[in-house]
Write an enzyme that holds these catalytic residues in place. Structure first.
Site, PDB file in Angstrom:
ATOM      1  CG  HIS A 521      -2.206  -0.727   1.011  1.00 11.31           C
ATOM      2  ND1 HIS A 521      -2.359  -2.049   1.348  1.00 11.31           N
ATOM      3  CD2 HIS A 521      -3.397  -0.346   0.491  1.00 11.31           C
ATOM      4  CE1 HIS A 521      -3.584  -2.440   1.056  1.00 11.31           C
ATOM      5  NE2 HIS A 521      -4.234  -1.426   0.528  1.00 11.31           N
ATOM      6  CG  ASP A 522       2.682   4.967   1.243  1.00 13.31           C
ATOM      7  OD1 ASP A 522       3.771   4.889   0.645  1.00 13.31           O
ATOM      8  OD2 ASP A 522       2.175   6.043   1.604  1.00 13.31           O
TER       9      ASP A 522
END
Length: 637
Positions: A521-522
């Site tokens: 996701h990050d």
């Protein structure tokens, strides 16, 4: 009449036929058996087969009689109706201009189209989608029209030659026609996708294609036994490199190669800066590249597994009709070795309707659907799916015009000015907006794919407020990603097995999976904490199912249902906490919310009342799933 149409609109079959057609059943026959009856909005029982293809247990008890018209559930309905009214009223109240905190979050609001209301367009991720809806709608209309125009020039002669060759057997003619269809669609997909890529990313399109080429070489040019490890290493390294390199600007690359540029070299830096200026509509291509990484891994591993097949085609061994494959066969049966070409790989990785956000379609499934149009795609079903998408988009607009939960949380408010009820509703509506901001783009791009003749999996199975199990929640949230994880990570790690040690191994696998999901996701600590919190919060549910097995409560179903309701209430609170940390207010924000709620006697009283409302909601969720069981649908979420 309107009510019947709405029931039909909100059936599982309209959302995705995968929910009502067993994954191992040939879809043509299964869809014939599950046609929607307006008087009976759920499909008829088709042999008590689960939605994932496994037979329902014959030894265990069947679904219980409906409880919708019992006194107990009339009370639940009254509680839920009252709760929903107050939930909206409380969140609307803190969004008014008269609220003391309005001066902090008011500047984050924009002009709205509903008279007298501002709109909370402060979430950058959703704002980029919302602001470009008119332009994307034009592309969605143009794309199928351009395909028809392209086909009108090339397809007719190709298909005429295949069908008119009387010397070929019927089966060979059909196979040749399917190959011709795939080649026709691949050609258009490739040309349109390359043009789409350069419009989106400008000169950075060359960086994307370079990564594609390196990944393809890993799949095809190194010894077979090293392909899985090399694929994972390369793609995870790419995630980190994209984040740290911020898309590899050319000016930065020149400065790195020439630390102390001379006069002529300075000109080179200027040229690099000029080229960086041609970044297309989305200059920050690396932000959206995470979803592409999943397709790169899918191609490499599908190709790797295809090399292990020996002794002829599985289609011939199993005597399967390639035009009527079950969904599981479309995913698991490898394409022809000749299909794993660089041209097909680029067309798949850049397939325009799914390029920006998904849903995720495996390479094998993509090739299969290019050869044979999925029987699940019909004009009526696609139209109804489109109407359902528009209603969801309208719902989001109403919420953003009347409830400014995102702007309030972004303004770093003084949490003490809010009551416990207001704090709870701010957290709740934040989560609902997160759910909607993901749901809407996913359904938009899936609708585009359906209009183009490709049926990817639906990403969101249930409403966010219709979840009580952490395990089931993650099967239904970003469902295509979940299925991708199961195929390419969870099963290769060993999956889940029975027994105490099997449970321990399952938890370890969950930890590995959610660590990857968080990094995917990050790359930041907040999302890593979210992944670990999710794994931690799964533990109570696993332990509870071991301590309270359903078979021991067969003669006391209501008692068991109420015990499960208590557990579900705790699960819901933990899931809300984990997602607030990961996607909304962060750990500090959650700490402020919790302190505001439990820091006073009134807050504790509110928490008890809220838990009672969640308990009633859980009972309705249980009954919804029992109702699905009565119609032969056993979903895992």
């Amino acid at each position: 009449m309107v009510l019947q149409y709405l029931k039909k609109l909100y059936t599982l079959e309209t959302l995705d036929t995968r929910f009502v057609v067993p994954a191992t059943s040939p879809p043509k026959e299964a869809l014939e058996q599950t046609r929607i009856d307006p008087a009976n909005p759920l499909p008829a029982n088709h042999g008590n087969i689960t939605s994932n293809g496994a037979p329902a247990s014959k030894s265990g008890p069947g679904p219980e009689p409906p409880k919708w018209k019992t006194t107990e559930f009339y009370v639940y309905f009254a509680v839920i109706f009252t709760s929903v009214v107050f939930m909206f009223k409380i969140a609307y109240g803190v969004s008014k201009e008269s609220h003391p905190s309005y001066s902090k979050f008011g500047p984050l609001l924009s002009d709205g189209w509903i008279p007298g209301r501002k709109v909370d367009n402060s979430d950058a991720q959703y704002a980029s989608f919302r602001n470009n809806i008119p332009y994307m709608a034009i592309v969605v209309i143009l794309h199928p029209l351009l395909r028809k125009l392209y086909d009108s020039f090339w397809r007719s002669s190709t298909y005429t030659q295949v069908r008119s060759n009387s010397q070929l057997s019927h089966g060979l003619t059909a196979n040749a026609a399917a190959d011709a269809r795939m080649e026709q669609r691949i050609s258009f997909d490739l040309y349109f996708a390359l043009a789409f890529l350069f419009v989106l990313h400008g000169v950075s399109a060359f960086k994307v294609l370079l990564i594609f080429r390196l990944n393809y070489l890993i799949a095809t040019a190194i010894p077979k036994q090293y392909v899985p490890a090399a694929t994972w290493t390369f793609n995870i390294a790419t995630l980190f490199a994209n984040e740290l390199g911020r898309g590899y600007p050319l000016a930065g690359a020149v400065r790195f190669l020439i630390p102390s540029p001379a006069e002529g070299d300075a000109t080179l830096v200027g040229w690099a800066k000029a080229l960086d200026g041609y970044g297309g509509l989305i200059p920050r291509w690396e932000v959206l590249f995470n979803i592409t990484v999943l397709r790169l891994i899918s191609f490499n591993l599908d190709h790797y597994w295809s090399l292990s097949q020996r002794g002829g085609s599985p289609l011939e061994k199993k005597q399967l009709d390639p035009s009527n494959l079950s969904e599981r066969d479309r995913v698991s049966i490898s394409a022809k070795l000749s299909d794993y070409s660089f041209r097909n790989y680029i067309a798949y990785a850049l397939y325009s309707p799914l390029y920006l956000a998904g849903p995720i379609l495996t390479f094998n499934d993509y090739i299969s659907q290019l050869r044979y149009r999925a029987p699940s795609i019909t004009t009526q079903r696609t139209l109804m799916y489109g109407i359902r998408f528009l209603l969801t988009l309208l719902t989001m607009e109403v919420v953003l015009h009347f409830i400014y939960a995102v702007a309030i949380s972004k303004a770093q408010p003084t949490w003490q000015v809010y009551s416990p009820a207001q704090l709870s509703m701010l957290g709740y509506w934040n989560l609902h907006i997160i759910w909607l901001k993901l749901l809407i783009p996913w359904r938009f791009f899936r609708l585009w794919a359906l209009l183009d003749g490709i049926d990817p999996p639906e990403n969101m199975v249930r409403c966010m407020s219709n979840n009580y199990s952490a395990l089931a929640f993650w099967r239904g949230w970003h469902r295509s990603f979940n299925r991708w994880i199961v195929r390419y990570i969870y099963i290769p790690l060993g999956g889940s097995t029975s027994g105490p040690w099997g449970k321990v191994r399952s938890i370890a696998n969950f930890l590995a999976v959610f660590t990857f999901v968080a990094l995917w996701h990050d790359i930041n600590l907040r999302l890593l904490m979210w992944g670990w919190l999710v794994t931690l919060f799964v533990l109570p549910e696993i332990i509870a199912t071991m301590l309270f097995p359903k078979r021991k409560w067969e003669h006391r179903p209501n008692t068991y249902r109420w015990i499960c309701g208590i557990g579900a209430t705790g699960n819901i609170l933990m899931m809300m906490a984990a997602n607030l940390v990961g996607f909304a207010v962060g750990l500090d924000g959650l700490k402020g919310l919790v302190e505001g709620i439990v820091g006073s006697f009134g807050g504790l009283v509110f928490l008890v009342v809220a838990c009672g409302a969640l308990f009633t909601g859980a009972q309705v969720m249980f009954e919804i799933r029992e109702d699905e069981l009565r119609h032969g649908i056993r979903m895992k979420c």
